[in-house]
Design an enzyme around this catalytic site. Sequence first.
Site, PDB file in Angstrom:
ATOM      1  N   ASN A  87       0.800  -1.220   0.000  1.00 46.53           N
ATOM      2  CA  ASN A  87       0.000   0.000   0.000  1.00 46.53           C
ATOM      3  C   ASN A  87       0.833   1.270   0.000  1.00 46.53           C
ATOM      4  O   ASN A  87       1.943   1.317   0.518  1.00 46.53           O
ATOM      5  CB  ASN A  87      -1.020  -0.007   1.145  1.00 46.53           C
ATOM      6  CG  ASN A  87      -0.459  -0.598   2.417  1.00 46.53           C
ATOM      7  OD1 ASN A  87       0.541  -1.307   2.403  1.00 46.53           O
ATOM      8  ND2 ASN A  87      -1.095  -0.281   3.519  1.00 46.53           N
ATOM      9  N   CYS A 272      -8.726   4.708  -3.943  1.00 43.82           N
ATOM     10  CA  CYS A 272      -7.865   5.322  -4.961  1.00 43.82           C
ATOM     11  C   CYS A 272      -8.151   6.771  -5.304  1.00 43.82           C
ATOM     12  O   CYS A 272      -7.231   7.578  -5.383  1.00 43.82           O
ATOM     13  CB  CYS A 272      -7.921   4.491  -6.245  1.00 43.82           C
ATOM     14  SG  CYS A 272      -7.094   2.924  -6.051  1.00 43.82           S
TER      15      CYS A 272
HETATM   16  C1  UDX Z   1     -11.199   3.003  -9.431  1.00 44.19           C
HETATM   17  C2  UDX Z   1     -10.962   2.975 -10.957  1.00 44.19           C
HETATM   18  O1  UDX Z   1     -12.221   2.817 -11.639  1.00 44.19           O
HETATM   19  C3  UDX Z   1     -10.021   1.852 -11.325  1.00 44.19           C
HETATM   20  O2  UDX Z   1      -9.731   1.881 -12.710  1.00 44.19           O
HETATM   21  C4  UDX Z   1      -8.734   2.016 -10.519  1.00 44.19           C
HETATM   22  O3  UDX Z   1      -7.874   0.935 -10.791  1.00 44.19           O
HETATM   23  C5  UDX Z   1      -9.029   2.062  -9.047  1.00 44.19           C
HETATM   24  O4  UDX Z   1      -9.961   3.109  -8.761  1.00 44.19           O
HETATM   25  P1  UDX Z   1     -12.683   1.579  -7.744  1.00 44.19           P
HETATM   26  O5  UDX Z   1     -12.237   2.563  -6.712  1.00 44.19           O
HETATM   27  O6  UDX Z   1     -12.600   0.141  -7.430  1.00 44.19           O
HETATM   28  O7  UDX Z   1     -11.866   1.792  -9.082  1.00 44.19           O
HETATM   29  O8  UDX Z   1     -14.226   1.896  -8.082  1.00 44.19           O
HETATM   30  P2  UDX Z   1     -15.019   2.734  -9.176  1.00 44.19           P
HETATM   31  O9  UDX Z   1     -15.936   1.832  -9.874  1.00 44.19           O
HETATM   32  O10 UDX Z   1     -14.148   3.584 -10.002  1.00 44.19           O
HETATM   33  O11 UDX Z   1     -15.941   3.659  -8.245  1.00 44.19           O
HETATM   34  C6  UDX Z   1     -15.374   4.672  -7.411  1.00 44.19           C
HETATM   35  C7  UDX Z   1     -16.461   5.423  -6.684  1.00 44.19           C
HETATM   36  O12 UDX Z   1     -17.214   6.229  -7.569  1.00 44.19           O
HETATM   37  C8  UDX Z   1     -17.491   4.526  -5.983  1.00 44.19           C
HETATM   38  O13 UDX Z   1     -17.787   5.061  -4.711  1.00 44.19           O
HETATM   39  C9  UDX Z   1     -18.685   4.585  -6.902  1.00 44.19           C
HETATM   40  O14 UDX Z   1     -19.884   4.317  -6.241  1.00 44.19           O
HETATM   41  C10 UDX Z   1     -18.604   6.011  -7.405  1.00 44.19           C
HETATM   42  N1  UDX Z   1     -19.268   6.259  -8.694  1.00 44.19           N
HETATM   43  C11 UDX Z   1     -18.863   5.607  -9.814  1.00 44.19           C
HETATM   44  C12 UDX Z   1     -20.308   7.183  -8.776  1.00 44.19           C
HETATM   45  O15 UDX Z   1     -20.681   7.793  -7.772  1.00 44.19           O
HETATM   46  N2  UDX Z   1     -20.892   7.417  -9.993  1.00 44.19           N
HETATM   47  C13 UDX Z   1     -20.499   6.795 -11.129  1.00 44.19           C
HETATM   48  O16 UDX Z   1     -21.074   7.077 -12.195  1.00 44.19           O
HETATM   49  C14 UDX Z   1     -19.459   5.855 -11.038  1.00 44.19           C
HETATM   50  C1  UDX Z   2      -3.015  -0.417  -2.222  1.00 40.79           C
HETATM   51  C2  UDX Z   2      -3.345   0.997  -2.598  1.00 40.79           C
HETATM   52  O1  UDX Z   2      -4.596   1.331  -2.075  1.00 40.79           O
HETATM   53  C3  UDX Z   2      -3.315   1.180  -4.076  1.00 40.79           C
HETATM   54  O2  UDX Z   2      -3.485   2.505  -4.453  1.00 40.79           O
HETATM   55  C4  UDX Z   2      -2.018   0.777  -4.578  1.00 40.79           C
HETATM   56  O3  UDX Z   2      -2.048   0.877  -5.972  1.00 40.79           O
HETATM   57  C5  UDX Z   2      -1.680  -0.623  -4.122  1.00 40.79           C
HETATM   58  O4  UDX Z   2      -1.789  -0.733  -2.733  1.00 40.79           O
HETATM   59  P1  UDX Z   2      -4.612  -2.461  -1.980  1.00 40.79           P
HETATM   60  O5  UDX Z   2      -4.123  -3.744  -2.532  1.00 40.79           O
HETATM   61  O6  UDX Z   2      -6.056  -2.167  -2.062  1.00 40.79           O
HETATM   62  O7  UDX Z   2      -3.967  -1.289  -2.768  1.00 40.79           O
HETATM   63  O8  UDX Z   2      -4.034  -2.237  -0.507  1.00 40.79           O
HETATM   64  P2  UDX Z   2      -4.128  -3.193   0.730  1.00 40.79           P
HETATM   65  O9  UDX Z   2      -5.368  -3.979   0.665  1.00 40.79           O
HETATM   66  O10 UDX Z   2      -3.809  -2.343   1.920  1.00 40.79           O
HETATM   67  O11 UDX Z   2      -2.926  -4.240   0.479  1.00 40.79           O
HETATM   68  C6  UDX Z   2      -1.578  -3.985   0.661  1.00 40.79           C
HETATM   69  C7  UDX Z   2      -0.942  -5.226   1.295  1.00 40.79           C
HETATM   70  O12 UDX Z   2       0.464  -5.076   1.324  1.00 40.79           O
HETATM   71  C8  UDX Z   2      -1.392  -5.478   2.728  1.00 40.79           C
HETATM   72  O13 UDX Z   2      -1.956  -6.758   2.848  1.00 40.79           O
HETATM   73  C9  UDX Z   2      -0.103  -5.352   3.556  1.00 40.79           C
HETATM   74  O14 UDX Z   2      -0.050  -6.219   4.657  1.00 40.79           O
HETATM   75  C10 UDX Z   2       0.948  -5.674   2.516  1.00 40.79           C
HETATM   76  N1  UDX Z   2       2.273  -5.127   2.842  1.00 40.79           N
HETATM   77  C11 UDX Z   2       2.428  -3.831   3.171  1.00 40.79           C
HETATM   78  C12 UDX Z   2       3.379  -5.985   2.809  1.00 40.79           C
HETATM   79  O15 UDX Z   2       3.262  -7.170   2.543  1.00 40.79           O
HETATM   80  N2  UDX Z   2       4.622  -5.457   3.097  1.00 40.79           N
HETATM   81  C13 UDX Z   2       4.788  -4.159   3.467  1.00 40.79           C
HETATM   82  O16 UDX Z   2       5.908  -3.734   3.735  1.00 40.79           O
HETATM   83  C14 UDX Z   2       3.660  -3.309   3.491  1.00 40.79           C
END
Ligand code: UDX
Ligand code: UDX
Length: 458
Positions: A87, A272
């Site tokens: 992360n 994100c």
């Molecule tokens: C986003 C990007 O879409 C993805 O490409 C990137 O890799 C990570 O971030 P994610 O955060 O998983 O993905 O969800 P996304 O579907 O993008 O929705 C983000 C937020 O926007 C949600 O809270 C969703 O409910 C909201 N949303 C989405 C709206 O309020 N209106 C819309 O029309 C679309």
């Molecule tokens: C996160 C971010 O939200 C995203 O924007 C980025 O692109 C990738 O990292 P996500 O996979 O959703 O994405 O995060 P999280 O679910 O917190 O997973 C990160 C994992 O890395 C955790 O399970 C944590 O334990 C692990 N970690 C962290 C390690 O194994 N080693 C470390 O030193 C730090």
Amino acid sequence: MTNILCIGAGYVGGSTIPIVASHCPQHRFIIVDINEERIAAWQSDDLPIYEPGLDEVVRRTRDKNLFFSTDVNRHIAEADIIFVSVNTPTKTFGRGAGKAADLQYWEKTARQISENSSSSKIVVEKSTLPVRTAEAMERILNSNGSGLHFDVLSNPEFLAEGTAVRDMENPDRVLIGGRETESGRKAVETLVELYANWVPRERIITANLWSSELSKLVANAFLAQRISSINAISALCEKTEADVSEVAYAIGLDNRIGKYFLRASVGFGGSCFKKDILNLVYLCEHYGLPEVASYWEQVVAMNEFQEMRFASKMVASMFNTVAGKKIALFGAAFKANTNDTRESPALEVCRALLEERAEVVITDPHALENARDDLGELAARVVFEPDPYAAAKGAHAIALLTEWNQFAQLDYEQIYGSMIKPAFLFDGRNLLDHSKLYELGFNVYPIGKPALTHLHAK
Ligand code: UDX
Ligand code: UDX
């Protein structure tokens, strides 16, 4: 056979690598994480993340060519390619606090790779990182005097939670950034070959490292900007009796605008959007571009306005007080089909209602556990109720905050019967049939559409 390692078994690592493994039976994949509980969950029948279709992919690949482990050092030593998806949260301290990315886990991981390697490797940035991070990573990796060579690639992840399997199986594009040196080009080609096992070549695009790193931040900023734009218009619709769904439909049919990501809502959430935009803002400030920084910062400001506007509208509609009133929140996840509650607008609304001393009950089919963790001390003041009928019983109001399909299927006649009157329904996702609810007796408040209320009847 190539040994492919992924460091970080979170939403990104855990939902991408099993799919790669399922398409590349000739290679061996290991996902490691420092969190033992998480790895144990990946090895069990109860996976740590809820993602439609993922269970099945993990079941098919696990212990065949996909393995989970906490032995990070050993697996680094054996790996040929290392994906890093640890992360990269927003920094909470020091320079850039509240905006810049906190790269301490990334740097620690780079050092760990360098210390445990006895052969040259390709290191792939899967986490979202500020532009030019790869430069620092190359320096750390290639400066331990061992004579080994590390190629750093950027391969940002564009999948969305809730549709991760589909997005990964059939991506719009795969982006791979690398150095324009001989060894950099070779590393890029190795990764292209891996994806070409299932992704058509024309959808695998390559770019220089900095374009690739920046593209991820810009993609998220543009997506979030569309939501903030339509949400800004939703506020105006509520004042003018225009209907935001009709406006979104009308503008979306213009091919130059397009119909996606125009659903007005209580706000966007997820790990994100906010983090990446603030990261972009910080970069712009760093490079002496304050106007560009404040332009993008408005996307986040508009989102916060939308969340607070929703909570304020609830209080104002309910005779300016919710103190002591039971309010049922339908949804805790930041969107449907995920158990993720990071930056969820539902929890922002929850916090605002608790400030007003409402008695909040949250119901959600998969995200109650994460909601409890995220609310921290406030969780003691909230009731977590898996059954939506029980959550709504005796409530003055329902606020629908996550667009779970389950919530559209409920028997609202029964729910109305069990609530205190006048009964209020605030639909933060425009998911429900508003005129039907109005006919049942509810006072209905959608987003960006005229309210349907029995209270101020002519
Ligand atoms: C986003 C990007 O879409 C993805 O490409 C990137 O890799 C990570 O971030 P994610 O955060 O998983 O993905 O969800 P996304 O579907 O993008 O929705 C983000 C937020 O926007 C949600 O809270 C969703 O409910 C909201 N949303 C989405 C709206 O309020 N209106 C819309 O029309 C679309
Ligand atoms: C996160 C971010 O939200 C995203 O924007 C980025 O692109 C990738 O990292 P996500 O996979 O959703 O994405 O995060 P999280 O679910 O917190 O997973 C990160 C994992 O890395 C955790 O399970 C944590 O334990 C692990 N970690 C962290 C390690 O194994 N080693 C470390 O030193 C730090």
